[in-house]
Each structure stands twice: as structure tokens, then as C-alpha cells.
Design a protein around this motif. Structure first.
Motif, mmCIF file in Angstrom:
data_model
loop_
_atom_site.group_PDB
_atom_site.id
_atom_site.type_symbol
_atom_site.label_atom_id
_atom_site.label_comp_id
_atom_site.label_asym_id
_atom_site.label_seq_id
_atom_site.Cartn_x
_atom_site.Cartn_y
_atom_site.Cartn_z
ATOM 1 N N ASP A 177 0.838 -1.214 0.000
ATOM 2 C CA ASP A 177 0.000 0.000 0.000
ATOM 3 C C ASP A 177 0.870 1.261 0.000
ATOM 4 O O ASP A 177 0.595 2.215 -0.717
ATOM 5 C CB ASP A 177 -0.911 0.021 1.239
ATOM 6 C CG ASP A 177 -2.132 -0.897 1.087
ATOM 7 O OD1 ASP A 177 -2.467 -1.246 -0.060
ATOM 8 O OD2 ASP A 177 -2.732 -1.249 2.121
ATOM 9 N N LEU A 178 1.909 1.267 0.836
ATOM 10 C CA LEU A 178 2.777 2.458 0.918
ATOM 11 C C LEU A 178 3.551 2.659 -0.385
ATOM 12 O O LEU A 178 3.728 3.791 -0.838
ATOM 13 C CB LEU A 178 3.748 2.346 2.098
ATOM 14 C CG LEU A 178 3.106 2.365 3.487
ATOM 15 C CD1 LEU A 178 4.168 2.129 4.561
ATOM 16 C CD2 LEU A 178 2.378 3.680 3.757
ATOM 17 N N ASP A 179 3.977 1.546 -0.993
ATOM 18 C CA ASP A 179 4.689 1.657 -2.282
ATOM 19 C C ASP A 179 3.747 2.230 -3.342
ATOM 20 O O ASP A 179 4.109 3.099 -4.114
ATOM 21 C CB ASP A 179 5.222 0.286 -2.724
ATOM 22 C CG ASP A 179 6.383 -0.166 -1.844
ATOM 23 O OD1 ASP A 179 6.967 0.691 -1.148
ATOM 24 O OD2 ASP A 179 6.686 -1.371 -1.829
ATOM 25 N N TRP A 180 2.518 1.727 -3.336
ATOM 26 C CA TRP A 180 1.523 2.218 -4.310
ATOM 27 C C TRP A 180 1.278 3.721 -4.108
ATOM 28 O O TRP A 180 1.169 4.494 -5.047
ATOM 29 C CB TRP A 180 0.226 1.418 -4.148
ATOM 30 C CG TRP A 180 -0.916 1.984 -4.916
ATOM 31 C CD1 TRP A 180 -1.165 1.817 -6.255
ATOM 32 C CD2 TRP A 180 -1.958 2.817 -4.408
ATOM 33 N NE1 TRP A 180 -2.298 2.493 -6.609
ATOM 34 C CE2 TRP A 180 -2.810 3.127 -5.492
ATOM 35 C CE3 TRP A 180 -2.266 3.323 -3.143
ATOM 36 C CZ2 TRP A 180 -3.932 3.931 -5.356
ATOM 37 C CZ3 TRP A 180 -3.387 4.121 -3.009
ATOM 38 C CH2 TRP A 180 -4.197 4.415 -4.101
ATOM 39 N N LEU A 181 1.236 4.106 -2.849
ATOM 40 C CA LEU A 181 0.977 5.513 -2.524
ATOM 41 C C LEU A 181 2.200 6.391 -2.841
ATOM 42 O O LEU A 181 2.111 7.609 -2.892
ATOM 43 C CB LEU A 181 0.623 5.596 -1.039
ATOM 44 C CG LEU A 181 -0.090 6.804 -0.458
ATOM 45 C CD1 LEU A 181 -1.318 7.197 -1.268
ATOM 46 C CD2 LEU A 181 -0.479 6.538 0.987
ATOM 47 N N GLY A 182 3.342 5.734 -3.044
ATOM 48 C CA GLY A 182 4.550 6.475 -3.394
ATOM 49 C C GLY A 182 5.215 7.131 -2.196
ATOM 50 O O GLY A 182 5.828 8.188 -2.320
ATOM 51 N N ILE A 183 5.119 6.486 -1.038
ATOM 52 C CA ILE A 183 5.768 7.027 0.170
ATOM 53 C C ILE A 183 7.226 6.545 0.163
ATOM 54 O O ILE A 183 7.476 5.336 0.238
ATOM 55 C CB ILE A 183 5.070 6.519 1.460
ATOM 56 C CG1 ILE A 183 3.577 6.891 1.470
ATOM 57 C CG2 ILE A 183 5.792 7.002 2.704
ATOM 58 C CD1 ILE A 183 3.269 8.305 1.811
ATOM 59 N N PRO A 184 8.176 7.463 0.117
ATOM 60 C CA PRO A 184 9.581 7.052 -0.036
ATOM 61 C C PRO A 184 10.279 6.768 1.301
ATOM 62 O O PRO A 184 11.160 7.493 1.711
ATOM 63 C CB PRO A 184 10.197 8.282 -0.701
ATOM 64 C CG PRO A 184 9.401 9.426 -0.151
ATOM 65 C CD PRO A 184 8.031 8.924 0.203
ATOM 66 N N TYR A 185 9.881 5.698 1.975
ATOM 67 C CA TYR A 185 10.518 5.405 3.269
ATOM 68 C C TYR A 185 11.826 4.654 3.056
ATOM 69 O O TYR A 185 12.013 3.961 2.053
ATOM 70 C CB TYR A 185 9.562 4.620 4.185
ATOM 71 C CG TYR A 185 9.095 3.309 3.615
ATOM 72 C CD1 TYR A 185 9.853 2.153 3.758
ATOM 73 C CD2 TYR A 185 7.887 3.217 2.930
ATOM 74 C CE1 TYR A 185 9.434 0.948 3.220
ATOM 75 C CE2 TYR A 185 7.460 2.011 2.384
ATOM 76 C CZ TYR A 185 8.232 0.891 2.543
ATOM 77 O OH TYR A 185 7.815 -0.304 2.014
ATOM 78 N N GLU A 186 12.723 4.812 4.045
ATOM 79 C CA GLU A 186 14.041 4.171 3.926
ATOM 80 C C GLU A 186 13.970 2.685 4.251
ATOM 81 O O GLU A 186 13.139 2.251 5.043
ATOM 82 C CB GLU A 186 15.019 4.840 4.916
ATOM 83 C CG GLU A 186 15.407 6.223 4.493
ATOM 84 C CD GLU A 186 16.397 6.873 5.452
ATOM 85 O OE1 GLU A 186 17.008 6.180 6.292
ATOM 86 O OE2 GLU A 186 16.549 8.101 5.348
ATOM 87 N N ARG A 187 14.852 1.952 3.663
ATOM 88 C CA ARG A 187 14.991 0.532 3.973
ATOM 89 C C ARG A 187 16.374 0.305 4.533
ATOM 90 O O ARG A 187 17.282 1.070 4.197
ATOM 91 C CB ARG A 187 14.781 -0.317 2.716
ATOM 92 C CG ARG A 187 13.291 -0.538 2.411
ATOM 93 C CD ARG A 187 13.039 -0.279 0.965
ATOM 94 N NE ARG A 187 11.676 -0.690 0.581
ATOM 95 C CZ ARG A 187 10.785 0.161 0.078
ATOM 96 N NH1 ARG A 187 11.060 1.452 -0.056
ATOM 97 N NH2 ARG A 187 9.605 -0.272 -0.292
ATOM 98 N N PRO A 188 16.622 -0.714 5.347
ATOM 99 C CA PRO A 188 15.643 -1.708 5.783
ATOM 100 C C PRO A 188 14.680 -1.124 6.816
ATOM 101 O O PRO A 188 15.019 -0.152 7.498
ATOM 102 C CB PRO A 188 16.515 -2.792 6.432
ATOM 103 C CG PRO A 188 17.729 -2.057 6.901
ATOM 104 C CD PRO A 188 17.945 -0.928 5.945
ATOM 105 N N VAL A 189 13.519 -1.713 6.937
ATOM 106 C CA VAL A 189 12.568 -1.257 7.949
ATOM 107 C C VAL A 189 12.941 -1.908 9.287
ATOM 108 O O VAL A 189 13.567 -2.977 9.302
ATOM 109 C CB VAL A 189 11.109 -1.626 7.593
ATOM 110 C CG1 VAL A 189 10.710 -1.028 6.263
ATOM 111 C CG2 VAL A 189 10.887 -3.122 7.595
ATOM 112 N N ARG A 190 12.573 -1.246 10.361
ATOM 113 C CA ARG A 190 12.813 -1.852 11.678
ATOM 114 C C ARG A 190 11.537 -2.590 12.087
ATOM 115 O O ARG A 190 10.439 -2.028 12.035
ATOM 116 C CB ARG A 190 13.135 -0.771 12.704
ATOM 117 C CG ARG A 190 13.433 -1.340 14.104
ATOM 118 C CD ARG A 190 13.877 -0.242 15.049
ATOM 119 N NE ARG A 190 13.965 -0.678 16.428
ATOM 120 C CZ ARG A 190 15.086 -1.090 17.014
ATOM 121 N NH1 ARG A 190 16.211 -1.141 16.341
ATOM 122 N NH2 ARG A 190 15.085 -1.450 18.285
#
Ligand code: GLU
Length: 295
Positions: free
Chosen positions: A65-78
Motif C-alpha cells: 500500500d505504501l509503495d503504491w501511494l509512493g511514500i519514499p521510506y528508507e529501507r531496511p525497515v525496523r
């Protein structure tokens, strides 16, 4: 241009215990917007500490969902479930300060205790979410009594002795922007963690509580800006308290507006409210959703 060390750090921290709804999308978008306005970073943290409610398929879906919304969060996730020793260490500090106690009453016993009290026409105090405060008979036990009860192997949670903790911490403040609090509170807010009573720090089915893990993670991840919904406004008081007791840095807090359903209630995952996936599957675009939410 700020360097890597001075850049503000924001985070979006959903719990994978159901599908994301439009309220989560709003929160993620506000974090994204604020991070971008301040030249900051945006982290995604998966708050999956409650093993009875969280499921990996919800995490997969929320990232999609976040990828579809185009939210550019950093990886790796915690992922909180991968860092239990960090919370155990914080818990051990609180224990060594003499601020915690083992609590043996079951949910049913708490309910019965409160009902017996209220049957006499007396009011039992409730926390900001409406749950009765823990009666805490064990609060007064000596160390030896605690050890003896623990040795029986009976199931128990660990709770913060709120009275002692508040006395140890002294007065605590946080800042609220215009009308942020549920009662329209603005400006410098005096934290009132005592409204929550003896909060749980760990219990048999969740090795660390939301309150404890969230302050530990915000500190370990260097979060400078906590932007989340107004439903967590009162929880910030408990977080300020734990930060002081654990000697952790204090982020800036912002509590954004909530999306409400037609009856004026906050959206929830469990009530199957306005899902993000449903929006996607109906063929409407991410841009349309951004425009709809960020009015
Ligand atoms: N995990 C929490 C939730 O999904 C949010 C925690 C926070 O932003 O501090 O409601």
C-alpha cells in the motif's frame, strides 16, 4: 544543506494487525510532507510486538500500500519483533530503579474488582482510553513477597509503579501546536502520565508494551519528529515519562487530525473501515487519494 547528522528524522509506525485504512494513509502522507519540507528522512517501523494480533501478511500488504501511494521510506525497515533485547534492557533499567512490580490479577479479576467497587456507588478511575486503572494490590508488597509470588510460576505482567515513577521524574512538558489536543489544548502541555495508572511494560503474550518499545525505538532510530494522530495525544505523556526515566532524547511531537467515519468515530482496522486496498482496487489513483486526504 543539512548534513546527514543534522537531518530531521520522521517515522511512520503502523502495527500489522489489519489492513491499512485511509487514516493511516493520511498519517503516512503528513509524515512524508513534513519530512520533505524540512529536508528530513522518513523511516518505516513495523510495530509487531503483539504476537497475538500481528500477522506477516498484513505487513506485506501495508508495504505494498505504501509503495503504491509512493511514500519514499528508507529501507531496511525496523521490525520490533527482531529487537526484543533492546526493550528488555530498558525494562531492566526501570526494574533496577525500583519502579516496576509484577502484577498478578487477570483481566477477569480486574473487572470483578472494579465492578465490586462500583456496585457500592463509587466511581473507579479510568484511563484516557476508558479502561479501568489497575487496582495494584501488589504495589505495596515487599521484595520478598514479590519474589515468593514469582516463584510460584503464576502468570503475571510487569507494570510501572506510576506514583513512584512520576515522583522520580518530576514535571514534564511537551509542545502542542494550535488546538492539537482532544480538548483543543495548545502550547506547552504539562504531561499527565498519572491518568494512565500503572501501565503495563510487558506481559506473557507481548514481551514489551507499546509504550516501552516506542520510546526505545524512537531513541535508537534517532527520531527527531514524532508525527502521529490525535488519538495518541494522551499517550505522549507516558512517553515523556519513560524518556525521562530512561534518559532518552525527546523528539518534537505533532498530533495530526483524525479521519472520522460518518458517525464521527475514528476509523479502525477492526471495524473494516475505509480500506486503502479497497481504494486501490476500485481503480482510483494514488494521486487522487493524496488530493482527497491532503486538503
Ligand atoms: N503503532 C501505533 C499504531 O499503529 C502507532 C504508534 C506511534 O505512532 O507512536 O497505532
Amino acid at each position: 544543506m543539512p548534513n546527514a547528522w543534522s537531518r530531521p528524522v520522521f517515522r511512520f509506525a503502523p502495527s500489522p494487525n489489519g489492513p491499512l485504512h485511509l487514516g493511516h494513509a493520511l498519517s503516512a502522507l503528513i509524515n512524508e510532507r513534513q519530512a520533505s519540507e524540512l529536508g528530513g528522512r522518513l523511516l518505516l517501523r513495523i510495530e509487531d510486538i503483539d504476537r497475538t494480533r500481528c500477522r506477516p501478511e498484513f505487513e506485506t500488504a501495508l508495504q505494498a500500500d505504501l509503495d503504491w501511494l509512493g511514500i519514499p521510506y528508507e529501507r531496511p525497515v525496523r521490525r520490533q519483533s527482531e529487537h526484543l533485547s533492546d526493550y528488555e534492557e530498558a525494562f531492566a533499567t526501570l526494574r533496577s530503579l525500583g519502579l516496576v512490580y509484577p502484577a498478578f490479577l487477570s483481566r477477569g479479576e480486574i473487572k470483578a474488582h472494579v465492578a465490586a467497587h462500583e456496585a457500592q456507588g463509587r466511581v473507579w478511575p479510568r484511563d484516557p482510553d476508558g479502561a479501568p486503572l489497575y487496582p495494584g494490590p501488589e504495589r505495596e508488597w515487599s521484595r520478598a513477597e514479590q519474589e515468593a509470588a514469582l516463584a510460584t510460576g503464576r502468570q503475571h505482567a510487569w507494570r510501572l509503579d506510576m506514583g513512584k515513577a512520576v515522583r522520580a521524574a518530576g514535571a514534564l512538558l511537551f509542545w502542542a501546536e494550535s488546538g492539537e489536543g482532544p480538548e483543543g489544548e495548545t502550547g506547552e502541555i504539562l504531561a499527565a502520565p498519572e491518568a494512565w495508572g500503572d501501565v503495563i511494560l510487558s506481559r506473557p503474550d507481548a514481551p514489551s508494551s507499546y509504550h516501552l518499545s516506542v520510546v526505545v525505538d524512537d531513541a535508537l532510530q534517532g527520531v527527531t519528529h514524532v508525527t502521529r494522530g490525535r488519538d495518541l495525544f494522551h499517550a505522549t505523556s507516558v512517553h515523556r515519562l519513560l524518556q525521562r526515566l530512561l534518559d532518552l532524547p525527546v523528539p518534537l511531537y505533532h498530533h495530526h487530525r483524525l479521519l472520522l467515519d460518518p458517525e464521527g468515530r475514528k476509523l479502525s482496522k477492526s471495524k473494516g473501515d475505509a480500506g486503502l486496498t479497497a481504494w486501490r482496487l476500485s481503480g482510483r489513483s494514488a494521486d487522487e487519494l493524496r488530493r482527497f486526504l491532503l486538503v
